[in-house]
Motif scaffolding. Sequence first.
Motif, PDB file in Angstrom:
ATOM      1  N   GLY A  93      -2.747  -2.826   0.410  1.00  0.00           N
ATOM      2  CA  GLY A  93      -3.962  -2.470  -0.316  1.00  0.00           C
ATOM      3  C   GLY A  93      -3.984  -1.006  -0.709  1.00  0.00           C
ATOM      4  O   GLY A  93      -4.318  -0.654  -1.853  1.00  0.00           O
ATOM      5  N   VAL A  97      -3.750   0.701  -4.662  1.00  0.00           N
ATOM      6  CA  VAL A  97      -4.657   1.683  -5.255  1.00  0.00           C
ATOM      7  C   VAL A  97      -3.874   2.879  -5.786  1.00  0.00           C
ATOM      8  O   VAL A  97      -4.116   3.369  -6.897  1.00  0.00           O
ATOM      9  CB  VAL A  97      -5.711   2.135  -4.214  1.00  0.00           C
ATOM     10  N   VAL A 179      -6.313  -5.734  -4.042  1.00  0.00           N
ATOM     11  CA  VAL A 179      -7.153  -4.974  -3.109  1.00  0.00           C
ATOM     12  C   VAL A 179      -8.262  -5.830  -2.504  1.00  0.00           C
ATOM     13  O   VAL A 179      -8.418  -5.868  -1.269  1.00  0.00           O
ATOM     14  CB  VAL A 179      -7.711  -3.718  -3.799  1.00  0.00           C
TER      15      VAL A 179
END
Length: 474
Positions: A93, A97, A179
């Motif tokens: 995750g 990003v 995410v």
Amino acid sequence: MTSTKDEVCRAGRREWMGLAVLALPALLASLELTVTHLALPSIAADLRPSGSELLWIVDIYAFLLAGSLVTMGAWGDRIGRRRLLLGGAAVYGVASVLAAYSVSPAMLIGTRALMGIAGSTLMPSVVSLVASMFKDARQRGVAIGIVVASVSGGTAIGPLVGGWLLDNFWWGSVFLVGVPVMAALLVVGPRLLPEYKAPGGKRLDLSSAVLSMAAVLPMVYGLKHIAADGFAWRWVAVIAAGVVLGGVFVRRQRRLDDPMLDLGLFTSRAFSASAIALALAIFVLWGVNYAIAQLLQLAHGLDPLEAGLWTAPSAAGTIAGSLLAPRLANRFGPGRVIAVGLLLAVAGFVVLTQIGPLGVLVTGSIIISAGLAPTMALATNLMIGASPEERAGGAAAISSTAPQLGGALGIALLGSLITAVYRNQLGHEAELTREALTSPTAREAFTTGFHVSATVSAVLLLLTALGAARFLRR
């Protein structure tokens, strides 16, 4: 009131809810690759990477994913499969990003590398946790079928999700898809997923971990370049180096008291025959998908998104076959179902040799996917069922690595076969491009190569079906 052993072993509501959680990373595993390919033109326009940097943005993820699977499967057995899954999800995750907001090609390549390593924790953990949660063989077969269907679902919705995001947002949005999936896994996973750690497990042998990656990476790298650039001895040498390092890895495992990869698993006929059938099924599946993508883009002039939409229906065949196979296996036996499914895939390749309108192409690909799906679901279940519970992570890693190597080999060899037939008819210097295929002669030569590739795949699957009927009949 009495209860039988089977009733004690049968999974309940909690386990099935946990399976729904595990289906999320399985779906993401295939969706991520699809959406990244769609985003490449936008990435190129914004970050202006060189040609080699653009290739590494795509390839580094797959390379490190394939190279780390064996290590992560063994590590999960030692530190805990749920812990590995959740830790990998958290890193994935964060890396997603960072990838979405990359400001340079080097940053994007680095974050994609981190995503590949984190991604290698997902499938071994998912499959080994299924083995821990579903002790009953029939329920486990259904659960693994659902996991395989989830992977195919990601393939199907990838072009739709990626296309919509790229039409409405910037290219980084495709990396943010994972995410919320990972966030949900981190929140719900500790409540629904059990922890399992092999009793008495020792520390992971770092030398074995390095050797496993050093063996797999050159093989995947060389095969990838043969598929993209054509046959060259330097790529053969790279592959051979990987094979040699693989031999060193195997020798080390035989000497260790607690090996990272238990080679004793391959003494089981069910395990070894299932691994071979799984690798060969993915060999032809990835090979034909690559060939169809070339056909759609080069011969029919479609862009990557349009080609992806035309190939998406084949995932429906995989989903249907994966979900139906466990029920058929309970009645007829997994060996028979795998063999019949492979024969169905042979029929699909026969359809492809009669290629005409795009509808015929889609029909053939759906039949092939539906026929190969039982092998993917049932062979994985047989491999897990044939391994001791404390080695399920390692077995799951093998069931994930075998398709990676088989698929890369299928793209390289079957793709090279098409190119070889094409150049044999037009001359060794003939270019295989969209512009070249505007010529009817060049298009006919490419179609001939496609037919030869389909025929070879059909013969290989026929032999695999005979092998499955013999070695997996019990």
